[in-house]
Design a protein around this motif. Sequence first.
Motif, PDB file in Angstrom:
ATOM      1  N   ARG A 231     138.956  66.280 -48.067  1.00 37.25           N
ATOM      2  CA  ARG A 231     138.170  65.269 -47.374  1.00 37.25           C
ATOM      3  C   ARG A 231     136.747  65.815 -47.282  1.00 37.25           C
ATOM      4  NH1 ARG A 231     137.468  63.489 -41.450  1.00 37.25           N
ATOM      5  NH2 ARG A 231     136.673  61.388 -41.734  1.00 37.25           N
ATOM      6  N   HIS A 232     135.813  65.042 -47.773  1.00 38.20           N
ATOM      7  CA  HIS A 232     134.438  65.519 -47.881  1.00 38.20           C
ATOM      8  C   HIS A 232     133.513  64.711 -46.998  1.00 38.20           C
ATOM      9  CE1 HIS A 232     133.783  67.829 -51.882  1.00 38.20           C
ATOM     10  NE2 HIS A 232     134.514  68.490 -51.034  1.00 38.20           N
ATOM     11  N   TYR A 233     132.306  65.161 -46.885  1.00 38.21           N
ATOM     12  CA  TYR A 233     131.213  64.336 -46.400  1.00 38.21           C
ATOM     13  C   TYR A 233     131.550  63.610 -45.101  1.00 38.21           C
ATOM     14  CZ  TYR A 233     131.216  64.458 -51.527  1.00 38.21           C
ATOM     15  OH  TYR A 233     131.344  64.830 -52.827  1.00 38.21           O
ATOM     16  N   ALA A 234     132.382  64.217 -44.275  1.00 38.66           N
ATOM     17  CA  ALA A 234     132.854  63.462 -43.126  1.00 38.66           C
ATOM     18  C   ALA A 234     132.021  63.758 -41.879  1.00 38.66           C
ATOM     19  CB  ALA A 234     134.307  63.807 -42.863  1.00 38.66           C
ATOM     20  N   PRO A 235     131.553  62.723 -41.180  1.00 38.33           N
ATOM     21  CA  PRO A 235     130.950  62.966 -39.874  1.00 38.33           C
ATOM     22  C   PRO A 235     132.066  63.274 -38.868  1.00 38.33           C
ATOM     23  CG  PRO A 235     131.044  60.617 -40.289  1.00 38.33           C
ATOM     24  CD  PRO A 235     131.612  61.299 -41.518  1.00 38.33           C
ATOM     25  N   LYS A 236     131.688  63.799 -37.701  1.00 41.10           N
ATOM     26  CA  LYS A 236     132.734  64.154 -36.731  1.00 41.10           C
ATOM     27  C   LYS A 236     133.343  62.925 -36.059  1.00 41.10           C
ATOM     28  CE  LYS A 236     130.727  68.686 -35.907  1.00 41.10           C
ATOM     29  NZ  LYS A 236     129.516  69.215 -35.259  1.00 41.10           N
ATOM     30  N   GLY A 237     132.548  61.861 -35.918  1.00 44.25           N
ATOM     31  CA  GLY A 237     133.055  60.643 -35.286  1.00 44.25           C
ATOM     32  C   GLY A 237     133.964  59.847 -36.214  1.00 44.25           C
ATOM     33  N   ASP A 238     134.634  58.815 -35.650  1.00 40.39           N
ATOM     34  CA  ASP A 238     135.407  57.883 -36.496  1.00 40.39           C
ATOM     35  C   ASP A 238     134.422  57.032 -37.265  1.00 40.39           C
ATOM     36  OD1 ASP A 238     137.960  58.600 -35.744  1.00 40.39           O
ATOM     37  OD2 ASP A 238     137.843  57.387 -33.918  1.00 40.39           O
ATOM     38  N   ALA A 261     132.120  49.258 -25.004  1.00 45.85           N
ATOM     39  CA  ALA A 261     132.607  50.448 -25.722  1.00 45.85           C
ATOM     40  C   ALA A 261     132.769  51.604 -24.746  1.00 45.85           C
ATOM     41  CB  ALA A 261     131.618  50.818 -26.815  1.00 45.85           C
ATOM     42  N   ASP A 262     133.801  52.441 -24.962  1.00 44.38           N
ATOM     43  CA  ASP A 262     134.021  53.598 -24.080  1.00 44.38           C
ATOM     44  C   ASP A 262     132.960  54.664 -24.322  1.00 44.38           C
ATOM     45  OD1 ASP A 262     136.328  52.200 -23.777  1.00 44.38           O
ATOM     46  OD2 ASP A 262     137.521  53.546 -25.057  1.00 44.38           O
ATOM     47  N   SER A 263     132.478  54.722 -25.561  1.00 47.05           N
ATOM     48  CA  SER A 263     131.496  55.755 -25.881  1.00 47.05           C
ATOM     49  C   SER A 263     130.440  55.150 -26.791  1.00 47.05           C
ATOM     50  CB  SER A 263     132.194  56.922 -26.570  1.00 47.05           C
ATOM     51  OG  SER A 263     132.806  56.449 -27.745  1.00 47.05           O
ATOM     52  N   GLU A 264     129.420  55.934 -27.070  1.00 46.79           N
ATOM     53  CA  GLU A 264     128.314  55.402 -27.870  1.00 46.79           C
ATOM     54  C   GLU A 264     128.725  55.120 -29.305  1.00 46.79           C
ATOM     55  OE1 GLU A 264     123.900  56.000 -28.088  1.00 46.79           O
ATOM     56  OE2 GLU A 264     124.576  57.744 -26.924  1.00 46.79           O
ATOM     57  N   HIS A 306     121.462  61.126 -42.060  1.00 47.35           N
ATOM     58  CA  HIS A 306     121.877  60.249 -40.951  1.00 47.35           C
ATOM     59  C   HIS A 306     123.216  60.707 -40.383  1.00 47.35           C
ATOM     60  CE1 HIS A 306     118.717  57.354 -41.074  1.00 47.35           C
ATOM     61  NE2 HIS A 306     118.999  56.900 -42.292  1.00 47.35           N
ATOM     62  N   LEU A 307     124.146  61.048 -41.257  1.00 45.11           N
ATOM     63  CA  LEU A 307     125.471  61.453 -40.756  1.00 45.11           C
ATOM     64  C   LEU A 307     125.346  62.697 -39.880  1.00 45.11           C
ATOM     65  CD1 LEU A 307     127.957  60.912 -43.732  1.00 45.11           C
ATOM     66  CD2 LEU A 307     127.220  59.312 -41.957  1.00 45.11           C
ATOM     67  N   ARG A 308     124.501  63.618 -40.314  1.00 41.61           N
ATOM     68  CA  ARG A 308     124.300  64.827 -39.505  1.00 41.61           C
ATOM     69  C   ARG A 308     123.653  64.492 -38.154  1.00 41.61           C
ATOM     70  NH1 ARG A 308     124.432  70.212 -41.664  1.00 41.61           N
ATOM     71  NH2 ARG A 308     125.475  70.103 -43.676  1.00 41.61           N
ATOM     72  N   ASP A 309     122.656  63.603 -38.166  1.00 42.20           N
ATOM     73  CA  ASP A 309     122.004  63.215 -36.904  1.00 42.20           C
ATOM     74  C   ASP A 309     123.021  62.594 -35.955  1.00 42.20           C
ATOM     75  OD1 ASP A 309     119.607  64.035 -37.896  1.00 42.20           O
ATOM     76  OD2 ASP A 309     118.848  62.021 -38.337  1.00 42.20           O
ATOM     77  N   LEU A 310     123.891  61.753 -36.495  1.00 42.93           N
ATOM     78  CA  LEU A 310     124.880  61.073 -35.651  1.00 42.93           C
ATOM     79  C   LEU A 310     125.849  62.091 -35.048  1.00 42.93           C
ATOM     80  CD1 LEU A 310     125.458  57.929 -37.886  1.00 42.93           C
ATOM     81  CD2 LEU A 310     124.233  58.027 -35.705  1.00 42.93           C
ATOM     82  N   ASP A 311     126.194  63.107 -35.818  1.00 45.13           N
ATOM     83  CA  ASP A 311     127.024  64.192 -35.291  1.00 45.13           C
ATOM     84  C   ASP A 311     126.326  64.889 -34.140  1.00 45.13           C
ATOM     85  OD1 ASP A 311     129.218  63.976 -36.873  1.00 45.13           O
ATOM     86  OD2 ASP A 311     128.713  65.637 -38.221  1.00 45.13           O
ATOM     87  N   GLN A 312     125.053  65.181 -34.352  1.00 40.14           N
ATOM     88  CA  GLN A 312     124.313  65.915 -33.322  1.00 40.14           C
ATOM     89  C   GLN A 312     124.207  65.121 -32.037  1.00 40.14           C
ATOM     90  OE1 GLN A 312     120.591  67.448 -34.779  1.00 40.14           O
ATOM     91  NE2 GLN A 312     121.508  69.480 -34.936  1.00 40.14           N
ATOM     92  N   GLN A 313     124.158  63.801 -32.189  1.00 40.24           N
ATOM     93  CA  GLN A 313     124.091  62.942 -30.995  1.00 40.24           C
ATOM     94  C   GLN A 313     125.475  62.651 -30.432  1.00 40.24           C
ATOM     95  OE1 GLN A 313     121.698  59.370 -31.921  1.00 40.24           O
ATOM     96  NE2 GLN A 313     120.850  60.565 -33.590  1.00 40.24           N
TER      97      GLN A 313
END
Length: 345
Positions: A231-238, A261-264, A306-313
């Motif tokens: 599994r590659h290129y995966a952000p931490k979120g769903d 939504a429960d979370s952002e 973008h995926l990395r930024d979303l992880d960081q947030q």
Amino acid sequence: MKTKIITIENINNDRSQIQEAAMILQNGGIVAFPTETVYGLGADVYNPKAIQKIYQAKGRPGDNPLIVHIHNIDQMAMLAKNIPPEAYDLAKAFWPGPLTLILEASDNVPEAVTAGLTTVALRMPSNPVALKLLETAGVPIAAPSANLSGRPSPTRAEHVIEDLNGKAEAIIISEKSKIGIESTVLDLSVKPARILRPGSVSRKELHIYLAVGEEEQDSAIHPKSPGNKYRHYAPKGDFFMITGSNREKAEKTEKILSEPADSEIRIMMTKELQKELSPDKQKHTSLLVIGSIKDPEHIIADFYSHLRDLDQQHIQTIYIEQIPDALIGRAFVNRVEKATGGKTI
Ligand code: TXA
Ligand code: MG
């Protein structure tokens, strides 16, 4: 380990920095460097101990071989054998550039590089810093993408620092990767040739030079390209794709935005889809506008970032508008499919 940070913006002004990085490679160190696709983490191809360090630093499975980077075509004959004439045609047409060729490996390529396969992956990158570094080091450089295994490939130096500071002898800080997704991997050891990983060199462009069979399917248990089973290129979120016509995608988006939504959450979309939303939703803070479909290169170049930024947030649920192949190309669609694991709404 203390990682040496080496800034190289211009190959003419920063010669001593190139020298320094080349010397670290010659002495068995591992060095992250920019390429036009994504940053790579390199080692002297002929130094198995240095190659081992790459696997360790990335946490990369040992059965996933590395791409060998070269700076002139003569190096191809040193690393590969029984080279078909098409390989030279393709090299002439697409090198330096984002195309990796799989050829029969010559006997002097260490097993650590090919992960025990009988083939070797070769690429000549076009980024000037990469080319100058290869030339100065004087040896081919084996290099996977410079991310921790399973994280999005790094397209900016700060991503490399995030993942590999303290794990590599040196990291070169340079410009952001212009293309932003990894090279096309084309297997020339089979007939017809086969795309193992789509990239910005498309099947159509390759077809001008040779017959190209169907793309390898990722679900294979023993894929020809070992990297395809992870599994590659995966952000931490769903992460989900929003499918359908523009109208349907807009409706699905509005529904998501109107539910508590429960979370952002974030919804990645083109400007064109944003305009389909009702006016009160167009400026919603959960939208992440990734560019215009009229400029697909820009969308592609910033995707991993973008995926990395979303992880960081710490964004826990991410959606992305499904963009058709015909508008953005197979390579981007492939990366989105991998990052989402094919999950759709
Ligand atoms: O654009 C790129 O290709 C970047 C830059 C740094 O050049 N590199 C890159 O390397 O993406 P990496 O290791 O992240 O991906 C290499 C892919 C993997 O999927 C691997 O399994 C495949 O190439 N590969 C390498 N050698 C192979 C071989 N002999 N046969 C089949 N697949 C191979
Ligand atoms: Mg990689």
